[in-house]
Motif scaffolding. Sequence first.
Motif, PDB file in Angstrom:
ATOM      1  N   VAL A 143     -29.071  14.142  -0.150  1.00  0.00           N
ATOM      2  CA  VAL A 143     -28.736  15.154  -1.155  1.00  0.00           C
ATOM      3  C   VAL A 143     -27.405  14.780  -1.789  1.00  0.00           C
ATOM      4  CG1 VAL A 143     -28.274  17.597  -1.582  1.00  0.00           C
ATOM      5  CG2 VAL A 143     -29.944  16.938   0.156  1.00  0.00           C
ATOM      6  N   ASP A 144     -27.376  14.736  -3.122  1.00  0.00           N
ATOM      7  CA  ASP A 144     -26.134  14.415  -3.820  1.00  0.00           C
ATOM      8  C   ASP A 144     -25.073  15.479  -3.552  1.00  0.00           C
ATOM      9  OD1 ASP A 144     -27.264  12.170  -4.869  1.00  0.00           O
ATOM     10  OD2 ASP A 144     -27.687  13.038  -6.843  1.00  0.00           O
ATOM     11  N   ARG A 166     -22.740  31.725  -6.098  1.00  0.00           N
ATOM     12  CA  ARG A 166     -23.872  32.263  -6.869  1.00  0.00           C
ATOM     13  C   ARG A 166     -24.287  31.318  -7.987  1.00  0.00           C
ATOM     14  NH1 ARG A 166     -20.578  36.816  -6.226  1.00  0.00           N
ATOM     15  NH2 ARG A 166     -19.737  36.568  -8.326  1.00  0.00           N
ATOM     16  N   ARG A 167     -23.330  30.753  -8.679  1.00  0.00           N
ATOM     17  CA  ARG A 167     -23.651  29.913  -9.838  1.00  0.00           C
ATOM     18  C   ARG A 167     -24.247  28.563  -9.436  1.00  0.00           C
ATOM     19  NH1 ARG A 167     -22.041  29.701 -15.155  1.00  0.00           N
ATOM     20  NH2 ARG A 167     -22.365  31.946 -15.045  1.00  0.00           N
ATOM     21  N   PHE A 168     -23.774  28.012  -8.345  1.00  0.00           N
ATOM     22  CA  PHE A 168     -24.210  26.669  -7.944  1.00  0.00           C
ATOM     23  C   PHE A 168     -24.815  26.701  -6.540  1.00  0.00           C
ATOM     24  CE2 PHE A 168     -20.511  26.151 -10.792  1.00  0.00           C
ATOM     25  CZ  PHE A 168     -21.154  25.535 -11.860  1.00  0.00           C
ATOM     26  N   ALA A 169     -25.661  27.688  -6.298  1.00  0.00           N
ATOM     27  CA  ALA A 169     -26.233  27.878  -4.967  1.00  0.00           C
ATOM     28  C   ALA A 169     -27.085  26.699  -4.523  1.00  0.00           C
ATOM     29  CB  ALA A 169     -27.065  29.162  -4.940  1.00  0.00           C
ATOM     30  N   ALA A 170     -27.738  26.011  -5.446  1.00  0.00           N
ATOM     31  CA  ALA A 170     -28.655  24.923  -5.080  1.00  0.00           C
ATOM     32  C   ALA A 170     -27.941  23.589  -4.876  1.00  0.00           C
ATOM     33  CB  ALA A 170     -29.733  24.776  -6.155  1.00  0.00           C
ATOM     34  N   GLY A 186     -24.947  24.664   0.966  1.00  0.00           N
ATOM     35  CA  GLY A 186     -26.249  25.211   0.607  1.00  0.00           C
ATOM     36  C   GLY A 186     -26.593  26.469   1.368  1.00  0.00           C
ATOM     37  N   GLU A 187     -25.876  26.711   2.462  1.00  0.00           N
ATOM     38  CA  GLU A 187     -26.131  27.897   3.290  1.00  0.00           C
ATOM     39  C   GLU A 187     -24.850  28.615   3.686  1.00  0.00           C
ATOM     40  OE1 GLU A 187     -28.451  26.755   6.641  1.00  0.00           O
ATOM     41  OE2 GLU A 187     -30.232  26.218   5.462  1.00  0.00           O
ATOM     42  N   VAL A 188     -23.816  27.866   4.026  1.00  0.00           N
ATOM     43  CA  VAL A 188     -22.584  28.460   4.549  1.00  0.00           C
ATOM     44  C   VAL A 188     -21.399  27.935   3.733  1.00  0.00           C
ATOM     45  CG1 VAL A 188     -21.096  28.723   6.562  1.00  0.00           C
ATOM     46  CG2 VAL A 188     -23.587  28.614   6.859  1.00  0.00           C
ATOM     47  N   LEU A 189     -20.469  28.849   3.442  1.00  0.00           N
ATOM     48  CA  LEU A 189     -19.248  28.479   2.741  1.00  0.00           C
ATOM     49  C   LEU A 189     -18.123  28.277   3.753  1.00  0.00           C
ATOM     50  CD1 LEU A 189     -17.880  28.224  -0.129  1.00  0.00           C
ATOM     51  CD2 LEU A 189     -17.089  30.565   0.259  1.00  0.00           C
ATOM     52  N   HIS A 190     -17.432  27.153   3.640  1.00  0.00           N
ATOM     53  CA  HIS A 190     -16.312  26.854   4.518  1.00  0.00           C
ATOM     54  C   HIS A 190     -15.041  26.717   3.683  1.00  0.00           C
ATOM     55  CE1 HIS A 190     -19.144  25.860   7.784  1.00  0.00           C
ATOM     56  NE2 HIS A 190     -19.866  25.278   6.830  1.00  0.00           N
ATOM     57  N   GLN A 191     -13.916  27.144   4.249  1.00  0.00           N
ATOM     58  CA  GLN A 191     -12.625  26.911   3.629  1.00  0.00           C
ATOM     59  C   GLN A 191     -11.914  25.788   4.362  1.00  0.00           C
ATOM     60  OE1 GLN A 191     -11.490  31.467   2.967  1.00  0.00           O
ATOM     61  NE2 GLN A 191     -10.155  30.103   1.815  1.00  0.00           N
TER      62      GLN A 191
END
Length: 466
Positions: A143-144, A166-170, A186-191
């Motif tokens: 996946v790029d 939301r804008r770039f979920a995929a 793609g599933e979880v956001l990390h800081q």
Amino acid sequence: MTALYRVPIAAHDDFEGWRDSARRLIQAGIAPDRVGWALPGAAAGDLFDAEVGPPPPTPAGTPPVRASRGYIELAQSAALHADPARFDLLYRVLWRLQSAPRLMEDRADPDVRAMDALARVVRRDIHKMRAFVRFRVIECPEVDQYVAWFEPGHHILAANAGFFVRRFAAMRWSILTPLGALHWDGEVLHQGPPANRSDVPGGDPAEDLWRTYYAAIFNPARLKVDAMVKEMPRRYWKNLPEADLIPELIAQAQAREASMIALGGEEMGRPPETLAALNDAVSACRRCAIGCNGTRAVPGEGASPAALMIVGEQPGDTEERTGRPFVGPAGQVLRDHARRAGIDLATARLTNAVRHFRHTQQGKRRLHQTPQAREIDTCRWWLDAERALVRPRLIVALGASAARGILGRTVGVQQERGKLLPLDHGAQLLITTHPSYLLRLGDTTRAEEEVRFAADLALAKRHLGE
């Protein structure tokens, strides 16, 4: 000696932690001149050389802290400002609110004005991040990955995270900044920790698309350099692939404007040649605030070419969630009336004057807001491009916003409805009310207006049958 309280802030954007400490201090009666807020990485000043402690426990029976909704909303934004004294200001205003509960209504008050000024700067920084983040692709076997560099002026990274998810979920992406990083798998956001610009790869082929798009939408007839620099500050240019075109476009503006006048003002760059290309370009559009509000663009749908094009105002909540026009309650009203009038919408083109959903959030609900004139006018170029590809003989404009999107001017719907107005290329325009207007009326008035709406669609049917 009077006790002084040096209260640590866990993170620069930790409004919730600050609010919890501030509430306990207020309830304990600790005045602002006895409180200091220690930001991460800041050295303690001489004021706090004496022994200090955390906020004291709340005495039993203490009344709750007063804080109006207006204060909370303004404070949440102001807390993200880079001013090291911002939390002192917020606490001072909160302290004053306990004895002056209507303080926030006094816009002449110096503290209230200072809070408002901080919040406005932060909101502008949030908007600029949404408008000026540019991802570069890193090709990977599976996946790029997409990486962007941005330099926010304030602590807005976490506050803006939801927009990009939301804008770039995929996509799989990272936004790197000197203040921290966001990583979405793609599933979880990390800081993550702060980064350097050198961590971002060089340019990629997608940047040529940005340059082509920007050159196409650049209108020399409306060029105001000072206003352009205010909206697109120079400090962002080094991260924008299109920015290297700006000096040349400005230099050529006078000649291009003369060319536009000679051509009747119609040369606005080359529009997309297919509906698919048009939809892709609209999805990337950030020319107005609606395009930067976290919603996705809803493309037109239906036949092409089509004898009939129906233009609404903008997608609603249901349309934005499904990505399809006219599938919500107002769309159902339109479809019911079209069926009764004998109009087959399967052979028509359904679209909107504005492609993103302008709304305000109220709890979990997204409430419709009418697009502003400049937003309709900005989106008009896309509507004109779609119309050129669909080539309709008749356009039905549903409401004043749709009519403005076609005509480029303010229209009185009740004055213009019920008649066919000539357009260029032999097409005609029929203006009527938007179906959502019918939904807002009482039973008696709605019955009368539905008769008029049905008559307008019957006129459209007769014209198409000629």
